[in-house]
Design a protein around this motif. Structure first.
Motif, mmCIF file in Angstrom:
data_model
loop_
_atom_site.group_PDB
_atom_site.id
_atom_site.type_symbol
_atom_site.label_atom_id
_atom_site.label_comp_id
_atom_site.label_asym_id
_atom_site.label_seq_id
_atom_site.Cartn_x
_atom_site.Cartn_y
_atom_site.Cartn_z
ATOM 1 N N PHE A 196 10.863 35.428 22.378
ATOM 2 C CA PHE A 196 11.357 34.288 23.138
ATOM 3 C C PHE A 196 12.262 33.421 22.267
ATOM 4 O O PHE A 196 11.908 33.035 21.159
ATOM 5 N N ILE A 197 13.444 33.109 22.776
ATOM 6 C CA ILE A 197 14.384 32.246 22.063
ATOM 7 C C ILE A 197 14.249 30.831 22.614
ATOM 8 O O ILE A 197 14.356 30.625 23.827
ATOM 9 N N ASN A 198 13.970 29.880 21.752
ATOM 10 C CA ASN A 198 13.819 28.491 22.182
ATOM 11 C C ASN A 198 15.026 28.063 23.011
ATOM 12 O O ASN A 198 16.151 28.496 22.773
ATOM 13 N N SER A 199 14.783 27.182 23.965
ATOM 14 C CA SER A 199 15.810 26.859 24.954
ATOM 15 C C SER A 199 16.095 25.359 24.985
ATOM 16 O O SER A 199 15.172 24.540 24.974
ATOM 17 N N LEU A 200 17.383 25.027 25.038
ATOM 18 C CA LEU A 200 17.828 23.634 25.116
ATOM 19 C C LEU A 200 18.648 23.422 26.374
ATOM 20 O O LEU A 200 19.436 24.287 26.779
ATOM 21 N N SER A 201 18.471 22.242 26.997
ATOM 22 C CA SER A 201 19.276 21.837 28.147
ATOM 23 C C SER A 201 19.575 20.352 28.000
ATOM 24 O O SER A 201 18.741 19.581 27.500
ATOM 25 N N LEU A 202 20.751 19.940 28.424
ATOM 26 C CA LEU A 202 21.212 18.562 28.223
ATOM 27 C C LEU A 202 21.626 17.964 29.555
ATOM 28 O O LEU A 202 22.346 18.602 30.335
ATOM 29 N N ASP A 203 21.172 16.718 29.831
ATOM 30 C CA ASP A 203 21.614 16.074 31.065
ATOM 31 C C ASP A 203 22.793 15.144 30.791
ATOM 32 O O ASP A 203 23.242 14.989 29.647
ATOM 33 N N SER A 204 23.306 14.517 31.834
ATOM 34 C CA SER A 204 24.526 13.708 31.705
ATOM 35 C C SER A 204 24.295 12.383 30.985
ATOM 36 O O SER A 204 25.252 11.724 30.579
ATOM 37 N N PHE B 180 3.346 32.659 24.983
ATOM 38 C CA PHE B 180 4.224 32.073 25.994
ATOM 39 C C PHE B 180 5.602 32.718 25.903
ATOM 40 O O PHE B 180 6.176 32.845 24.830
ATOM 41 N N ILE B 181 6.116 33.124 27.049
ATOM 42 C CA ILE B 181 7.467 33.681 27.119
ATOM 43 C C ILE B 181 8.177 32.985 28.269
ATOM 44 O O ILE B 181 7.635 32.879 29.369
ATOM 45 N N GLY B 182 9.369 32.484 28.022
ATOM 46 C CA GLY B 182 10.083 31.765 29.065
ATOM 47 C C GLY B 182 11.545 32.141 29.143
ATOM 48 O O GLY B 182 12.068 32.839 28.281
ATOM 49 N N ASN B 183 12.177 31.681 30.186
ATOM 50 C CA ASN B 183 13.615 31.823 30.360
ATOM 51 C C ASN B 183 14.326 30.585 29.857
ATOM 52 O O ASN B 183 13.706 29.574 29.506
ATOM 53 N N GLN B 184 15.641 30.625 29.866
ATOM 54 C CA GLN B 184 16.432 29.435 29.576
ATOM 55 C C GLN B 184 16.144 28.375 30.633
ATOM 56 O O GLN B 184 16.117 28.667 31.830
ATOM 57 N N ILE B 185 15.885 27.156 30.197
ATOM 58 C CA ILE B 185 15.635 26.067 31.130
ATOM 59 C C ILE B 185 16.967 25.510 31.644
ATOM 60 O O ILE B 185 18.002 25.627 30.993
ATOM 61 N N VAL B 186 16.920 24.902 32.828
ATOM 62 C CA VAL B 186 18.092 24.268 33.423
ATOM 63 C C VAL B 186 17.667 22.923 33.996
ATOM 64 O O VAL B 186 16.486 22.687 34.269
ATOM 65 N N ASN B 187 18.645 22.003 34.162
ATOM 66 C CA ASN B 187 18.343 20.723 34.800
ATOM 67 C C ASN B 187 19.510 20.312 35.675
ATOM 68 O O ASN B 187 20.639 20.771 35.497
ATOM 69 N N ASN B 188 19.223 19.422 36.628
ATOM 70 C CA ASN B 188 20.263 18.907 37.527
ATOM 71 C C ASN B 188 20.308 17.385 37.533
ATOM 72 O O ASN B 188 20.689 16.766 38.514
ATOM 73 N N ASP B 189 19.891 16.769 36.411
ATOM 74 C CA ASP B 189 19.820 15.318 36.226
ATOM 75 C C ASP B 189 18.678 14.678 36.998
ATOM 76 O O ASP B 189 18.483 13.460 36.914
ATOM 77 N N LYS B 190 17.908 15.460 37.746
ATOM 78 C CA LYS B 190 16.724 14.951 38.432
ATOM 79 C C LYS B 190 15.480 15.753 38.070
ATOM 80 O O LYS B 190 14.387 15.208 37.949
ATOM 81 N N HIS B 191 15.677 17.047 37.895
ATOM 82 C CA HIS B 191 14.558 17.938 37.617
ATOM 83 C C HIS B 191 14.930 18.937 36.524
ATOM 84 O O HIS B 191 16.100 19.254 36.344
ATOM 85 N N VAL B 192 13.897 19.402 35.835
ATOM 86 C CA VAL B 192 14.036 20.497 34.885
ATOM 87 C C VAL B 192 13.263 21.687 35.447
ATOM 88 O O VAL B 192 12.128 21.530 35.904
ATOM 89 N N ILE B 193 13.872 22.859 35.434
ATOM 90 C CA ILE B 193 13.214 24.073 35.906
ATOM 91 C C ILE B 193 12.747 24.878 34.700
ATOM 92 O O ILE B 193 13.552 25.232 33.835
ATOM 93 N N VAL B 194 11.449 25.139 34.652
ATOM 94 C CA VAL B 194 10.845 25.925 33.584
ATOM 95 C C VAL B 194 10.233 27.172 34.198
ATOM 96 O O VAL B 194 9.408 27.070 35.124
ATOM 97 N N SER B 195 10.615 28.333 33.717
ATOM 98 C CA SER B 195 10.055 29.583 34.211
ATOM 99 C C SER B 195 9.419 30.329 33.048
ATOM 100 O O SER B 195 10.088 30.674 32.079
ATOM 101 N N SER B 196 8.105 30.547 33.142
ATOM 102 C CA SER B 196 7.380 31.261 32.095
ATOM 103 C C SER B 196 7.120 32.693 32.532
ATOM 104 O O SER B 196 7.595 33.138 33.577
ATOM 105 N N ASN B 197 6.316 33.424 31.745
ATOM 106 C CA ASN B 197 5.990 34.788 32.104
ATOM 107 C C ASN B 197 4.969 34.861 33.243
ATOM 108 O O ASN B 197 4.680 35.946 33.750
#
Length: 214
Positions: A122-130, A171-188
């Motif tokens: 698993f590669i650690n994941s970063l996401s940035l909001d506005s 723990f294994i996850g995907n790249q996280i994403v956000n839309n300035d309101k929510h963060v989506i986290v998907s694990s195994n």
């Protein structure tokens, strides 16, 4: 332009309009020739920032074909990169978050988080909001929110409810994403919708978006 990297350490800049490679650059010396490189890159204007599994992070001006700066943090860097104002952010294999001055590569702040004893792919994941909030999902299964304006932690939440760190429970996850309101986290095992200001879980779904081999 399309910019890619390969396991030999080449960074290639391909011009779509000209339909040709305009720049090919390799940062590494001969002593690293037989080592497979895993390079994460991000581009701002004409500058490529690259971080690798050898501990190097460097800045390359591909128009002028020159290294701007290079630093070796002596531990594999293992996440995507994000840029906010004068900062570059990246994490290492021990789940430490680096906030780096993009002008010279100097370390501004190091934020340690939970380390996993058993390493996985698993590669650690970063996401940035506005607003300049950085979200960092580490290999322990913890999601951190860091305010890059103040360099303080807003909140954190753990999504790996098992403390049995055997290989079957990593723990294994995907790249996280956000839309300035929510963060989506998907694990195994599950997918979570997280409220961006508090870190609280709004919805939990019993499915994963991970692709598993048949």
């Amino acid at each position: 332009k399309v910019i890619i990297s390969d396991i030999e350490g080449n960074i290639v800049v391909f011009s779509i309009n000209e339909n040709k490679v305009v720049t090919k650059f390799n940062f590494y010396k001969k002593r690293f020739k037989r080592i497979e490189k895993k390079i994460n890159i991000i581009v701002e204007r004409d500058v490529i920032f690259a971080a690798d599994n050898l501990g190097y992070i460097y800045s390359y001006d591909y128009l002028n074909q020159k290294i701007v700066w290079a630093k070796n943090y002596k531990i594999p860097l293992s996440s995507n990169l994000k840029i906010f104002k004068n900062y570059i952010t990246v994490s290492d294999q021990n789940n430490r978050l680096y906030i780096i001055d993009k002008k010279n590569g100097d370390l501004i702040k190091l934020i340690p988080t939970e380390e996993t004893v058993i390493k996985n792919q698993f590669i650690n994941s970063l996401s940035l909001d506005s607003k300049g909030n950085l979200f960092f999902l580490n290999s322990f299964g913890s999601l951190y929110s860091i305010n890059l304006n103040t360099l303080n932690i807003n909140w954190f939440n753990n999504f790996n409810k098992s403390f049995d760190l055997s290989p079957s429970n990593l723990f294994i996850g995907n790249q996280i994403v956000n839309n300035d309101k929510h963060v989506i986290v998907s694990s195994n095992t599950n997918t979570f919708i997280v409220e961006i200001n508090t870190g609280s879980i709004i919805r939990k779904f019993n499915f994963s978006s991970l692709i598993r081999p048949i």
